[in-house]
Design an enzyme around this catalytic site. Sequence first.
Site, short mmCIF file in Angstrom:
data_model
loop_
_atom_site.label_atom_id
_atom_site.label_comp_id
_atom_site.label_asym_id
_atom_site.label_seq_id
_atom_site.Cartn_x
_atom_site.Cartn_y
_atom_site.Cartn_z
N TYR A 141 5.80 5.80 -28.48
CA TYR A 141 7.13 5.23 -28.73
C TYR A 141 7.72 5.70 -30.06
O TYR A 141 8.92 5.89 -30.19
CB TYR A 141 7.05 3.69 -28.79
CG TYR A 141 7.23 3.00 -27.49
CD1 TYR A 141 6.37 3.23 -26.43
CD2 TYR A 141 8.25 2.07 -27.31
CE1 TYR A 141 6.53 2.56 -25.23
CE2 TYR A 141 8.42 1.40 -26.13
CZ TYR A 141 7.55 1.64 -25.08
OH TYR A 141 7.72 0.97 -23.91
N LYS A 188 -6.87 5.23 -21.85
CA LYS A 188 -7.00 6.39 -20.96
C LYS A 188 -7.87 7.41 -21.67
O LYS A 188 -7.51 8.58 -21.85
CB LYS A 188 -5.59 6.93 -20.63
CG LYS A 188 -5.54 8.00 -19.56
CD LYS A 188 -5.82 7.50 -18.15
CE LYS A 188 -5.85 8.66 -17.17
NZ LYS A 188 -6.32 8.26 -15.82
N ASP A 229 -5.23 3.14 -15.26
CA ASP A 229 -4.92 3.21 -13.82
C ASP A 229 -5.73 2.16 -13.06
O ASP A 229 -5.21 1.42 -12.22
CB ASP A 229 -5.12 4.63 -13.27
CG ASP A 229 -6.44 5.28 -13.67
OD1 ASP A 229 -7.18 4.72 -14.50
OD2 ASP A 229 -6.73 6.39 -13.14
N ASP A 248 3.58 -2.02 -22.06
CA ASP A 248 4.93 -2.16 -21.49
C ASP A 248 4.83 -2.18 -19.96
O ASP A 248 5.40 -3.05 -19.30
CB ASP A 248 5.80 -0.98 -21.96
CG ASP A 248 7.21 -1.04 -21.39
OD1 ASP A 248 7.81 -2.13 -21.41
OD2 ASP A 248 7.71 0.01 -20.93
N ASP A 304 5.15 -5.66 -17.09
CA ASP A 304 6.08 -5.79 -15.96
C ASP A 304 5.30 -6.01 -14.67
O ASP A 304 5.68 -6.81 -13.81
CB ASP A 304 6.97 -4.54 -15.81
CG ASP A 304 8.29 -4.63 -16.58
OD1 ASP A 304 8.32 -5.29 -17.64
OD2 ASP A 304 9.29 -4.02 -16.13
C1 IPM Z 1 10.25 -4.17 -23.41
C2 IPM Z 1 11.26 -3.07 -23.16
C3 IPM Z 1 11.37 -2.18 -24.38
C4 IPM Z 1 10.02 -1.49 -24.54
C5 IPM Z 1 12.49 -1.11 -24.33
C6 IPM Z 1 13.84 -1.72 -24.06
C7 IPM Z 1 12.55 -0.33 -25.60
O1 IPM Z 1 10.98 -2.38 -21.99
O2 IPM Z 1 10.40 -4.92 -24.39
O3 IPM Z 1 9.31 -4.30 -22.62
O4 IPM Z 1 9.75 -0.47 -23.89
O5 IPM Z 1 9.23 -1.99 -25.33
MN MN Z 2 9.37 -3.28 -20.82
#
Ligand code: IPM
Ligand code: MN
Length: 352
Positions: A136, A186, A218, A242, A246
């Site tokens: 990042y 990884k 993975d 990240d 999700d």
């Molecule tokens: C999160 C988001 C951010 C990240 C983006 C918007 C920079 O996806 O907070 O999970 O990747 O950290």
């Molecule tokens: Mn995110």
Amino acid sequence: MKIAVLPGDGIGPEVTGEAIAVLESLALPGLTLFQGDVGGVAYKRHGHPLPEETLAMARAADAVLFGAVGDPSCDALERHLRPEQAILGLRKHLGLFANLRPARVFAGLEHLSPLRADIATGLDLLIVRELTGDVYFGAKGQRVTDTGEREGWDAMSYAEGEVRRIAHVAFRAAAAAGLPLTSVDKANVLETSQLWRDVVVEVAAEYPGVALDHMYVDNAAMQVVSHPDRFGVVLTGNLFGDILSDLASAAVGSIGLLPSASLGERQTAYGTFGLFEPIHGSAPDIAGQGKANPMATILSAAMMLRHSFGLEAEAARIENAVALALGDGVLGGDLGGSHGTAAIGEAVRERL
Ligand code: IPM
Ligand code: MN
Ligand code: NAD
């Protein structure tokens, strides 16, 4: 107790509005809220996604409540002017290297998960994501190769000190909760991950009571949805964290349910300074329609009360109210229901 509220773009103002209403209904003495511009909204008003005055407001506060940033109309801007730079800049400037993303299926709410109920019931994990390093924040760019092809590149790296400090956060969390710790990397391919693993093993020597294992990312993605009960605390880098968070949110039921706390080392008079935000983004597809689920942001406000203000009982009250509302069928469109943002907020406040 000063809170800087940064609603941002898309559904950000809608969901932070409900979280603020929840905080206000607790009528906590001494709580003051300030509001600042951030993201695409800030770019349009001030020419920068993270204006100096917004950063100064965040620094002057005891905690930051953040909505979301991201605006499709800004996607063609130079990278340093894009809305997402605001949240990355806040994390970096404020030294918020430790991102806690708890994901759990509330007892009795297994039906909200797309996983089979007998699998979903075991999902209760804490992702400890490193937040100010990795690919990042490395050098990046686009160039033209010798053969005239365009090439994009991003440097991934972790210094041992960066790994060590986030590893301590994860080990402390695991030790305090009596949970096992899984470090996700990884290392079979990446040198960054090999160093990560080596440092995590070194830190582990200081926590003999914590059961540690290592898993490739993975496999971890697969195990989170097939055997979530294997996980207690998950320690991982910025990019993998990240993605896995999700994924974990979808396994709980919706990304509209997952809060987060981003913490550093700074202590205030009340607790640990931090930034609190839902893990989701600005959801441009539903913005402005009153459809967004504010629960992730409401739960982020609860994490703020816990970590930045030492108000554990109030935090638990909010979390219980959200669980009760979900149990009573107060579901947003993201969970197959028909409750809008305002109705969900109101239902949570009624149950406080
Ligand atoms: C999160 C988001 C951010 C990240 C983006 C918007 C920079 O996806 O907070 O999970 O990747 O950290
Ligand atoms: Mn995110
Ligand atoms: P997103 O999280 O905004 O949305 C993904 C999907 O989930 C969409 O279908 C959206 O409608 C739905 N969704 C998200 N939050 C919801 C909620 N509270 N209630 C109901 N449904 C919800 O991810 P994306 O579409 O990939 O990104 C949109 C923008 O947000 C991009 O500009 C991205 O960079 C940004 N983003 C910002 C943050 C942040 O501010 N921390 C986090 C993630 C993405």
